[in-house]
Design an enzyme around this catalytic site. Structure first.
Site, PDB file in Angstrom:
ATOM      1  N   THR A 198      -0.902  23.994   3.899  1.00  0.00           N
ATOM      2  CA  THR A 198      -0.104  23.505   2.773  1.00  0.00           C
ATOM      3  C   THR A 198      -0.522  22.075   2.441  1.00  0.00           C
ATOM      4  O   THR A 198      -1.020  21.342   3.293  1.00  0.00           O
ATOM      5  CB  THR A 198       1.410  23.547   3.068  1.00  0.00           C
ATOM      6  OG1 THR A 198       1.720  22.618   4.109  1.00  0.00           O
ATOM      7  CG2 THR A 198       1.863  24.946   3.473  1.00  0.00           C
TER       8      THR A 198
ATOM      9  N   GLY B 105      -5.050  17.589   3.945  1.00  0.00           N
ATOM     10  CA  GLY B 105      -5.071  19.053   3.811  1.00  0.00           C
ATOM     11  C   GLY B 105      -6.397  19.544   3.256  1.00  0.00           C
ATOM     12  O   GLY B 105      -6.963  20.535   3.742  1.00  0.00           O
TER      13      GLY B 105
ATOM     14  N   TYR C 127      11.855   8.625   5.137  1.00  0.00           N
ATOM     15  CA  TYR C 127      10.591   9.274   5.514  1.00  0.00           C
ATOM     16  C   TYR C 127      10.485   9.366   7.043  1.00  0.00           C
ATOM     17  O   TYR C 127      10.173  10.420   7.601  1.00  0.00           O
ATOM     18  CB  TYR C 127       9.422   8.480   4.934  1.00  0.00           C
ATOM     19  CG  TYR C 127       8.050   8.987   5.329  1.00  0.00           C
ATOM     20  CD1 TYR C 127       7.637  10.281   4.992  1.00  0.00           C
ATOM     21  CD2 TYR C 127       7.150   8.177   6.015  1.00  0.00           C
ATOM     22  CE1 TYR C 127       6.373  10.749   5.343  1.00  0.00           C
ATOM     23  CE2 TYR C 127       5.890   8.637   6.373  1.00  0.00           C
ATOM     24  CZ  TYR C 127       5.507   9.916   6.034  1.00  0.00           C
ATOM     25  OH  TYR C 127       4.263  10.362   6.384  1.00  0.00           O
TER      26      TYR C 127
HETATM   27  N1  LIG Z   1      -1.918   9.094   4.428  1.00  0.00           N
HETATM   28  C1  LIG Z   1      -1.257   8.556   5.445  1.00  0.00           C
HETATM   29  O1  LIG Z   1      -1.369   7.359   5.718  1.00  0.00           O
HETATM   30  C2  LIG Z   1      -0.368   9.432   6.288  1.00  0.00           C
HETATM   31  C3  LIG Z   1       0.120   8.890   7.475  1.00  0.00           C
HETATM   32  C4  LIG Z   1       0.950   9.655   8.286  1.00  0.00           C
HETATM   33  C5  LIG Z   1       1.284  10.933   7.903  1.00  0.00           C
HETATM   34  N2  LIG Z   1       0.808  11.443   6.743  1.00  0.00           N
HETATM   35  C6  LIG Z   1       1.203  12.811   6.388  1.00  0.00           C
HETATM   36  O2  LIG Z   1       0.047  13.543   6.080  1.00  0.00           O
HETATM   37  C7  LIG Z   1       0.409  14.657   5.257  1.00  0.00           C
HETATM   38  C8  LIG Z   1      -0.607  14.784   4.143  1.00  0.00           C
HETATM   39  O3  LIG Z   1      -0.566  13.630   3.348  1.00  0.00           O
HETATM   40  P1  LIG Z   1      -1.849  12.928   2.719  1.00  0.00           P
HETATM   41  O4  LIG Z   1      -1.901  11.552   3.223  1.00  0.00           O
HETATM   42  O5  LIG Z   1      -3.033  13.811   2.829  1.00  0.00           O
HETATM   43  O6  LIG Z   1      -1.342  12.780   1.195  1.00  0.00           O
HETATM   44  P2  LIG Z   1      -1.709  13.546  -0.155  1.00  0.00           P
HETATM   45  O7  LIG Z   1      -3.164  13.370  -0.433  1.00  0.00           O
HETATM   46  O8  LIG Z   1      -0.708  13.120  -1.136  1.00  0.00           O
HETATM   47  O9  LIG Z   1      -1.485  15.073   0.250  1.00  0.00           O
HETATM   48  C9  LIG Z   1      -0.185  15.598   0.353  1.00  0.00           C
HETATM   49  C10 LIG Z   1      -0.259  17.018  -0.131  1.00  0.00           C
HETATM   50  O10 LIG Z   1       1.047  17.600  -0.052  1.00  0.00           O
HETATM   51  C11 LIG Z   1       1.337  18.163  -1.330  1.00  0.00           C
HETATM   52  N3  LIG Z   1       2.764  18.254  -1.582  1.00  0.00           N
HETATM   53  C12 LIG Z   1       3.659  17.261  -1.744  1.00  0.00           C
HETATM   54  N4  LIG Z   1       4.862  17.769  -2.024  1.00  0.00           N
HETATM   55  C13 LIG Z   1       4.716  19.120  -2.045  1.00  0.00           C
HETATM   56  C14 LIG Z   1       5.588  20.195  -2.267  1.00  0.00           C
HETATM   57  N5  LIG Z   1       6.885  20.021  -2.572  1.00  0.00           N
HETATM   58  N6  LIG Z   1       5.086  21.453  -2.205  1.00  0.00           N
HETATM   59  C15 LIG Z   1       3.794  21.668  -1.908  1.00  0.00           C
HETATM   60  N7  LIG Z   1       2.910  20.687  -1.702  1.00  0.00           N
HETATM   61  C16 LIG Z   1       3.387  19.423  -1.760  1.00  0.00           C
HETATM   62  C17 LIG Z   1       0.651  17.236  -2.299  1.00  0.00           C
HETATM   63  O11 LIG Z   1       0.564  17.813  -3.589  1.00  0.00           O
HETATM   64  P3  LIG Z   1       0.315  16.908  -4.913  1.00  0.00           P
HETATM   65  O12 LIG Z   1      -1.158  16.639  -4.945  1.00  0.00           O
HETATM   66  O13 LIG Z   1       0.826  17.740  -5.995  1.00  0.00           O
HETATM   67  O14 LIG Z   1       1.109  15.618  -4.699  1.00  0.00           O
HETATM   68  C18 LIG Z   1      -0.681  17.098  -1.593  1.00  0.00           C
HETATM   69  O15 LIG Z   1      -1.462  18.232  -1.757  1.00  0.00           O
HETATM   70  C19 LIG Z   1       1.847  14.412   4.825  1.00  0.00           C
HETATM   71  O16 LIG Z   1       2.705  15.240   5.563  1.00  0.00           O
HETATM   72  C20 LIG Z   1       2.079  12.944   5.172  1.00  0.00           C
HETATM   73  O17 LIG Z   1       3.415  12.681   5.467  1.00  0.00           O
HETATM   74  C21 LIG Z   1      -0.021  10.718   5.930  1.00  0.00           C
END
Ligand SMILES: NC(=O)c1ccc[n+]([C@@H]2O[C@H](COP(=O)([O-])OP(=O)(O)OC[C@H]3O[C@@H](n4cnc5c(N)ncnc54)[C@H](OP(=O)(O)O)[C@@H]3O)[C@@H](O)[C@H]2O)c1
Length: 251
Positions: A14, A21, A152
């Site tokens: 997801t 992802g 968060y």
């Molecule tokens: N980047 C960091 O520093 C960091 C640090 C710790 C943890 N994380 C965690 O890593 C995970 C991935 O984040 P990322 O950093 O790769 O950010 P990202 O590039 O924004 O990816 C997040 C993904 O989740 C999707 N998403 C958000 N809300 C959704 C929903 N309601 N239904 C289905 N898909 C949804 C987003 O879709 P859209 O493209 O439509 O927004 C995007 O594909 C998250 O769980 C985040 O909390 C990230």
């Protein structure tokens, strides 16, 4: 190099159209997995589909909507059969000072980061092969106390607690449950915080300065951890949360 650590494994990811992802989907495909890329925006899924190679499908599903989770699992299993790897990675992180927290912010965050993965697991469990694996993208935030990230952090803490119980409940089926806790990773997440660009940049510099390795991580570095935990190389690793954070949570 062995490029088939996940040969013929069926993986659902997801939040697969972006960041961690997407990098994981690419790596899993390279390692021979059949991958279901899920995201909430079809156009974003169509866009990334153009750059992917391998056996994959995309399914639009909003993780925060229970019916979507049901449909995601149904369509995925109709296409590929049972699931070997369920990677619940989608999440949102919008900072907001504690004094300004409102119900919408709370509901959006918890519906996406907690309710969504929990209900997706419920839908998927009957279709996950014994010996399969469930992975969550958590965060180091629940181990620290970063200002502005109250809801968060609470959501990720809740997910961690849930994952521990799940680990116990699926033990009879040999299903391993693990989490990844990224530190600051360079992904589009930071552009979705509803904050001005300069504020985001300052915040980023602040995070990077606290990381022992002195920099943000990359999505690929997190994807490598996901591959390890999903593969047979991690066959005796269960119930953990693996920090991929340049040491931030450890100092
Ligand atoms: N980047 C960091 O520093 C960091 C640090 C710790 C943890 N994380 C965690 O890593 C995970 C991935 O984040 P990322 O950093 O790769 O950010 P990202 O590039 O924004 O990816 C997040 C993904 O989740 C999707 N998403 C958000 N809300 C959704 C929903 N309601 N239904 C289905 N898909 C949804 C987003 O879709 P859209 O493209 O439509 O927004 C995007 O594909 C998250 O769980 C985040 O909390 C990230």
């Amino acid at each position: 190099m062995n490029m088939s650590k996940l040969k013929n494994k069926v993986a659902i990811i997801t939040g697969a159209n972006s960041g961690i992802g997407l990098a994981t989907a690419k790596l899993f495909l390279k390692e021979g997995a059949k991958v279901v890329l899920s995201g909430r925006r079809q156009e974003a899924l169509d866009e990334v589909a153009k750059e992917l190679e391998g056996d994959f499908i995309t399914i639009r599903a909003d993780i925060s909507i229970p019916e979507d989770n049901k449909r995601l699992i149904k369509e995925a299993t109709n296409h590929y059969g049972n699931i070997d790897i369920l990677f619940l990675n989608a999440g949102i992180a919008k900072p907001i000072p504690t004094t300004e927290i409102n119900e919408n912010h709370f509901d959006e965050t918890f519906n996406t980061n907690v309710k969504g993965p929990i209900l997706a697991v419920k839908e998927a469990l009957p279709f996950i092969n014994d010996g399969g694996t469930i992975l969550f993208t958590n965060s180091i935030v629940h181990q620290k106390g970063f200002e502005g990230l109250a809801v968060y952090s609470a959501s990720k803490g809740a997910l961690r607690a849930y994952a521990r119980v799940l680990t116990s409940e699926v033990k009879s089926r040999g299903i391993r449950v693990n989490s990844i806790a990224p530190g600051p990773i360079e992904t589009p997440l930071y552009g979705k915080m509803d904050l001005p660009q300069d504020v985001v940049e300052e915040m980023g510099k602040g995070f990077a300065a606290q990381v022992p390795l002195g920099r943000f991580g990359t999505s690929e570095e997190v994807a490598n951890a996901a591959l390890f935990l999903a593969s047979d190389e991690a066959s005796y690793i269960n119930g953990i949360e693996l920090e991929v954070d340049g040491g931030l949570s450890q100092v």
